[in-house]
Scaffold this motif. Structure first.
Motif: not given
Length: 437
Positions: A131-132, A164, A170, A172, A225, A262-263
């Motif tokens: 997730s972002s 976030t 940020k 992660k 996450d 997020g990726e």
């Protein structure tokens, strides 16, 4: 006969003629022609204008749309078949239907859109999504003295929020957040959380407290996450190097909130067993990730229409290896169709279905059609549509028309599908005239 009587008779005559014309078959045919029409580049369509003996059809842009091979076509009385409309380059043109070459009776705006082809999937895939930010999925009470509290809950952090950033940096991963929380606790200072709640961005102050049981500082939240699962690849578009899968959004299992990307990665998967669907109990494909070091594609988007991203080549085990044309939304129709999916191992198979209802959607929506599984083999194996089958491509008339999305809980033989056009748009493959260069 008085002047008043003559007027009444004339009015009655005009009304009678109008009603008669409305029932006149060619008028019905003319009225049924749409005001707007889309054609894929390099293909043809047919218009039955009805007035075979009297009509002339012209086009404003012969390079975009030609009528029977020329910019103007007189519809001869011997022509009993619909008029052929050929598409040229992408763009738009207006067709004008005139009676006796003089009286305009119908205008049709034609858009020629890029001729798109995709390779349909059906392969079972493993999905790994990061997730972002970190997702708040619940509260955890922290023991502090004689009390048990959640500092984050007291600071108005809500379940479903996405954190976030922490102190402007940020965040992660869960591990990263835990490290920063513990450091701030030791320094006896609050943290500033940047929180995304629906479409709002807000900043909240949270002060960690020492958890005697865990011997560390906590803020009283359950956070996550990432998410992972098994689904089905819908298409691979080699010209754009993109893919689409699932046909629906990935949500967090606890909060039901969509997961911002997020990726993410797509890897190989193998179906290991099937839980057969029954009325009131959806079935499920059970699968495992395999060859996880061989990444098939990267996920860049998670939307209502599925997951999308980059893919360099067609994954293994494809049943169809050549690109097939796609159907525009208005070309999908009720009738026989098929799906590609895996029910055992990694073998992609084709199964018969019926498209029983098509929703005429001018704008993207997820429930585009109702489908029904009719293939005895699939019904015997799965009971119909099951979880993990979402994303299975739907084929009709030699075209890719959509993807399976949802099952009817009370009737697992039926479910919803989404138009492939909407998925292509989400993948960045536009089916609009403006996409042409």
């Amino acid at each position: 006969m008085t002047k008043h009587t003559r007027r009444k008779l004339l009015g009655l005559f005009v009304a009678t003629m109008f009603v008669a014309l409305c029932w006149f078959t060619p008028i019905h045919q003319l009225a049924s022609i749409p005001q707007e029409l889309r054609i894929l580049q390099g293909t043809s369509t047919a218009l039955d204008i009805g007035l075979h003996s009297f009509a002339t059809v012209t086009t404003s842009e012969p390079a975009v749309v030609s009528v029977a091979g020329s910019p103007e076509a007189k519809v001869a009385s011997r022509l009993k078949q619909p008029l052929k409309i050929d598409s040229g380059k992408t763009g738009s043109a207006d067709l004008q239907v005139k009676l006796f070459g003089m009286i305009p009776v119908k205008s049709v705006h034609v858009n020629v859109v890029p001729d798109l082809k995709v390779i349909p999937g059906g392969q079972s895939i493993g999905v790994k999504l990061k997730s972002s930010g970190i997702m708040v999925v619940g509260y955890n009470l922290v023991k502090s003295g004689n009390d048990s509290i959640s500092p984050a809950e007291q600071a108005q952090v809500k379940v479903g929020d996405i954190i976030t950033a922490i102190d402007g940096r940020k965040v992660k991963s869960v591990e990263e957040a835990a490290e920063w929380i513990n450091k701030a606790g030791k320094a006896e200072r609050p943290l500033e959380f940047t929180v995304k709640r629906a479409k709002q961005i807000m900043k909240l102050k949270v002060k960690p407290i020492f958890d005697k049981d865990g011997e560390t500082y906590r803020i009283g939240l359950y956070i996550r996450d990432s998410a992972a699962g098994v689904g089905t690849l819908t298409f691979y578009q080699p010209d754009y190097g993109v893919f689409g899968a699932l046909g629906h959004v990935i949500t967090d299992v606890d909060t039901g909130q969509p997961i911002g990307v997020g990726e993410g990665q797509v890897v190989h998967s193998r179906v290991t067993s099937i839980d057969k669907g029954e009325s009131g109990t959806p079935g499920e494909k059970r699968g495992i990730f395999i060859d996880e070091d061989q990444v098939l594609g990267s996920i860049t988007r998670n939307s209502d229409f599925g997951i999308f991203g980059k893919m360099e080549s067609l994954p293994d085990n494809a049943k169809v290896r050549q690109a097939m044309p796609v159907a525009l939304a208005e070309q999908v129709h009720e009738g026989k169709a098929s799906i590609l999916t895996v029910v055992e191992g990694q073998k992609v198979e084709e199964f018969d279905i019926q498209i029983v209802n098509v929703m005429r959607q001018k704008y993207p929506a997820t429930k585009s059609m109702v489908i029904k599984v009719t293939d005895p083999r699939l019904l015997s194996k799965t009971g119909g549509i099951i979880q993990g089958m979402s994303g299975s491509p739907i084929l009709q008339d030699g075209k890719v028309v959509g993807a399976v999305t949802h099952v009817f809980v009370n009737d697992p033989t039926q479910g919803y599908g989404v138009f492939i056009e909407w998925m292509l748009n989400e993948a960045g493959v536009k089916t609009k005239t403006s996409a042409a260069s």
